[in-house]
Design a protein around this motif. Structure first.
Motif, short mmCIF file in Angstrom:
data_model
loop_
_atom_site.label_atom_id
_atom_site.label_comp_id
_atom_site.label_asym_id
_atom_site.label_seq_id
_atom_site.Cartn_x
_atom_site.Cartn_y
_atom_site.Cartn_z
N LEU A 1 -6.53 23.48 -4.15
CA LEU A 1 -5.08 23.34 -4.29
C LEU A 1 -4.63 21.90 -4.10
CD1 LEU A 1 -3.93 26.49 -2.25
CD2 LEU A 1 -4.26 26.29 -4.72
N LEU A 2 -5.53 21.06 -3.53
CA LEU A 2 -5.17 19.66 -3.32
C LEU A 2 -5.15 18.91 -4.64
CD1 LEU A 2 -7.23 18.68 -0.15
CD2 LEU A 2 -4.79 19.12 -0.29
N ALA A 3 -4.13 18.05 -4.82
CA ALA A 3 -4.05 17.17 -5.98
C ALA A 3 -3.61 15.80 -5.48
CB ALA A 3 -3.05 17.72 -7.00
N ILE A 4 -4.53 14.83 -5.50
CA ILE A 4 -4.30 13.52 -4.91
C ILE A 4 -4.13 12.48 -6.01
CG2 ILE A 4 -5.25 11.77 -3.37
CD1 ILE A 4 -6.93 14.08 -2.14
N PRO A 5 -3.02 11.76 -6.07
CA PRO A 5 -2.85 10.72 -7.10
C PRO A 5 -3.98 9.71 -7.03
CG PRO A 5 -0.76 11.15 -5.99
CD PRO A 5 -1.81 11.88 -5.21
N ARG A 6 -4.59 9.44 -8.18
CA ARG A 6 -5.69 8.50 -8.23
C ARG A 6 -5.21 7.06 -8.01
NH1 ARG A 6 -6.55 4.06 -11.01
NH2 ARG A 6 -5.31 5.07 -12.62
N TRP A 7 -4.09 6.69 -8.64
CA TRP A 7 -3.58 5.31 -8.56
C TRP A 7 -2.83 5.10 -7.25
CZ3 TRP A 7 1.37 3.10 -11.08
CH2 TRP A 7 1.36 1.70 -11.01
N LEU A 8 -3.09 3.98 -6.59
CA LEU A 8 -2.45 3.65 -5.32
C LEU A 8 -1.15 2.88 -5.49
CD1 LEU A 8 -5.60 2.60 -3.24
CD2 LEU A 8 -4.29 4.72 -3.06
N GLN A 9 -0.62 2.83 -6.73
CA GLN A 9 0.63 2.13 -7.02
C GLN A 9 0.53 0.63 -6.76
OE1 GLN A 9 3.40 3.80 -8.32
NE2 GLN A 9 2.05 5.58 -8.39
N LEU A 10 -0.66 0.09 -6.94
CA LEU A 10 -0.86 -1.35 -6.80
C LEU A 10 -0.83 -1.99 -8.18
CD1 LEU A 10 -3.84 -1.39 -4.28
CD2 LEU A 10 -1.42 -1.68 -3.76
N ARG A 11 -0.50 -3.29 -8.20
CA ARG A 11 -0.58 -4.07 -9.44
C ARG A 11 -1.32 -5.36 -9.15
NH1 ARG A 11 1.96 -1.89 -13.62
NH2 ARG A 11 3.54 -0.29 -13.23
N SER A 12 -1.81 -5.97 -10.22
CA SER A 12 -2.67 -7.14 -10.05
C SER A 12 -1.98 -8.31 -9.36
CB SER A 12 -3.21 -7.59 -11.41
OG SER A 12 -2.13 -7.88 -12.29
N ASP A 13 -0.63 -8.37 -9.44
CA ASP A 13 0.07 -9.49 -8.82
C ASP A 13 0.51 -9.18 -7.39
OD1 ASP A 13 1.89 -7.59 -9.49
OD2 ASP A 13 3.31 -8.92 -10.51
N ASP A 14 0.15 -7.99 -6.87
CA ASP A 14 0.44 -7.69 -5.47
C ASP A 14 -0.44 -8.53 -4.57
OD1 ASP A 14 2.32 -5.79 -6.14
OD2 ASP A 14 0.90 -4.12 -6.07
N THR A 15 0.20 -9.23 -3.63
CA THR A 15 -0.56 -10.12 -2.74
C THR A 15 -0.75 -9.52 -1.36
OG1 THR A 15 1.49 -11.26 -2.14
CG2 THR A 15 0.17 -12.20 -3.94
N GLU A 16 0.12 -8.57 -0.97
CA GLU A 16 0.01 -7.97 0.35
C GLU A 16 0.11 -6.46 0.25
OE1 GLU A 16 2.82 -9.50 3.09
OE2 GLU A 16 2.12 -11.58 2.95
N VAL A 17 -0.71 -5.79 1.01
CA VAL A 17 -0.68 -4.33 1.08
C VAL A 17 -0.67 -3.94 2.54
CG1 VAL A 17 -1.88 -2.20 0.56
CG2 VAL A 17 -1.92 -4.08 -1.09
N GLU A 18 0.26 -3.07 2.93
CA GLU A 18 0.35 -2.59 4.30
C GLU A 18 -0.07 -1.12 4.37
OE1 GLU A 18 4.18 -3.23 5.92
OE2 GLU A 18 4.09 -5.42 5.77
N ILE A 19 -0.82 -0.78 5.39
CA ILE A 19 -1.23 0.60 5.63
C ILE A 19 -0.56 1.09 6.90
CG2 ILE A 19 -3.18 2.13 6.08
CD1 ILE A 19 -4.96 0.20 4.59
N HIS A 20 0.19 2.15 6.80
CA HIS A 20 0.92 2.71 7.93
C HIS A 20 0.30 4.05 8.33
CE1 HIS A 20 4.22 -0.23 7.61
NE2 HIS A 20 4.03 -0.12 6.30
#
Length: 421
Positions: free
Chosen positions: A396-415
């Motif tokens: 029943l689990l369906a997990i989006p494959r894309w993390l909504q990142l783009r090549s010009d993203d310079t910072e990513v925060e994990i909460h």
């Protein structure tokens, strides 16, 4: 494989025929992988052991390319290899057992025969001439495993000879050449649009089941990148970050870039005679879905297209990662079946960690009881039955494959987050 292989006999180190005739699969590898897969990858390049360095030096000094660009490699025998005994009689007895089994299973017999015919027609094996059927060399046993009405022929380079040694005992495993699967699974979630493709391998005399086969095949692809990568700069990232075993994944933020990268990946692979097949993408206009003859039949219903991406089930059109219950009809409960099915829980990214933790606790308790395969306690049987019933809910689990990142993203925060009851 896009490589052409040369096999050498132990005694003379001259080219020799390798005869395919059978073994037993072991539970050790999948169980080990189940426990190791969540280990954090090393952040530094570990130095090679003496044997690994010897194997790498052997590849560098002996590999070559023919006029078509195909790589020719040699089996990396250890310099201090023990003596190899005779194997023909052992292999013939294994063959007799196989033939007896096939005589009682007509469908398996048919699929096995189809496999061997295809293997021969594609030039992956050749008939041994009478003058070459001596006891010298090594006879490689094999057997068939049925899964989902498909046959997988398993070759066994660990079959012992009369000296007690196997051909795998004499061969180097080779240093680790594959990317960490954790890193590859993160990579395939980076880009908005992705493609996946398989490298087609031609195995002529060195085949899977021999210890150095994974190293030799992956090392040949690495050598291709070293030899040709400067001509195909856009293809380097999929090779360096998106490759695992015979899978190559590439990605981009727009369709034009995705098509351009895939074109260069294919062109570079063809330089080494590594054809690509089974193209998949989450974009319906990805050019290989419509131009590749080997892909048309697999992707004509794009909305229903499903595939595997680095070990995870992937629904291409909705671009979702899924988990499936592999054992719809489970066999009788035993220690072996519990270990086997538990080891199939494949989750390097920790997407279903609560489930995996419960499985590991159950596995530990099973070992601590120190009981035989058919001596499970009622408590263990009840826990396993309950676990299996709930395991089916993973579908029943369906997990989006894309993390909504783009090549010009310079910072990513994990909460992180916590729950309170």
């Amino acid at each position: 494989m896009g490589c052409s292989w040369t096999c050498y006999s132990i005694a003379s180190l001259k080219p020799a025929h390798q005869h395919h005739l059978i073994s037993n699969s072991h539970l050790h590898e999948p169980v080990t992988r189940f426990w190791d897969v969540e280990e954090v990858p090393s952040t530094h390049q570990e130095s090679l052991s003496a044997e690994e360095a010897e194997c790498e030096a052997h590849f560098i000094s002996t590999h070559s390319r023919d006029s078509s660009g195909r790589y020719i490699v040699r089996l990396p025998f250890k310099s201090n290899a023990p003596p190899l005994g005779h194997s023909k009689g052992i292999a013939q007895r294994s063959l007799a057992r196989l033939l007896n089994r096939l005589s009682h299973q007509p469908e398996l017999h048919r699929l096995y025969q189809d496999f061997l015919n295809e293997y021969e027609s594609m030039g992956h094996m050749e008939k041994v001439q009478p003058q070459n059927t001596s006891t010298d060399g090594y006879y490689l046993p094999h057997y068939g495993v049925m899964r989902n009405n498909k046959i997988r022929v398993v070759f066994n380079g660990s079959s012992k000879t009369t000296s007690g040694y196997t051909v795998n005992d004499l061969l180097h495993t080779g240093p680790k050449t594959q990317n960490d699967i954790f890193d590859v699974q993160l990579y395939v979630r980076r880009h908005h649009y992705i493609f996946t493709t398989d490298v087609e391998y031609e195995l002529t005399t060195v085949t899977y089941g021999t210890k150095p086969a994974p190293y030799l095949s992956d090392r040949a692809l690495q050598q291709l990148l070293l030899d040709e990568g400067h001509l195909f700069p856009l293809a380097k990232e999929p090779f360096e970050q998106g490759s695992y075993v015979d899978d190559i994944t590439g990605g981009a933020d727009d369709l034009d870039s995705l098509n351009a990268i895939a074109t260069l990946v294919e062109e570079m692979c063809l330089r080494g005679c590594f054809p690509l097949s089974k193209w998949k993408s989450n974009h319906p206009d990805f050019f290989k879905l419509h131009s590749s003859p080997s892909s048309c039949s697999e992707t004509h219903e794009f909305s229903e297209s499903s595939s595997k991406i680095v070990g995870l089930a992937w629904q291409c059109a909705p671009d979702l990662l899924k988990f499936t219950d592999q054992s719809v009809q489970r066999p009788a409960i035993s220690k072996h079946t519990i270990l086997s099915e538990t080891a199939q829980l494949f989750d390097p990214l920790g997407l279903i960690s609560p489930v995996v933790v419960r499985a590991k606790v159950l596995m530990q308790d099973l070992w601590q009881e120190k009981v035989g395969d058919d001596q499970l306690t009622p408590q263990i049987i009840h826990r396993w039955t309950t676990f299996c019933q709930k395991l089916s809910q993973l579908s029943l689990l369906a997990i989006p494959r894309w993390l909504q990142l783009r090549s010009d993203d310079t910072e990513v925060e994990i909460h992180g987050f916590s729950t309170h009851h």
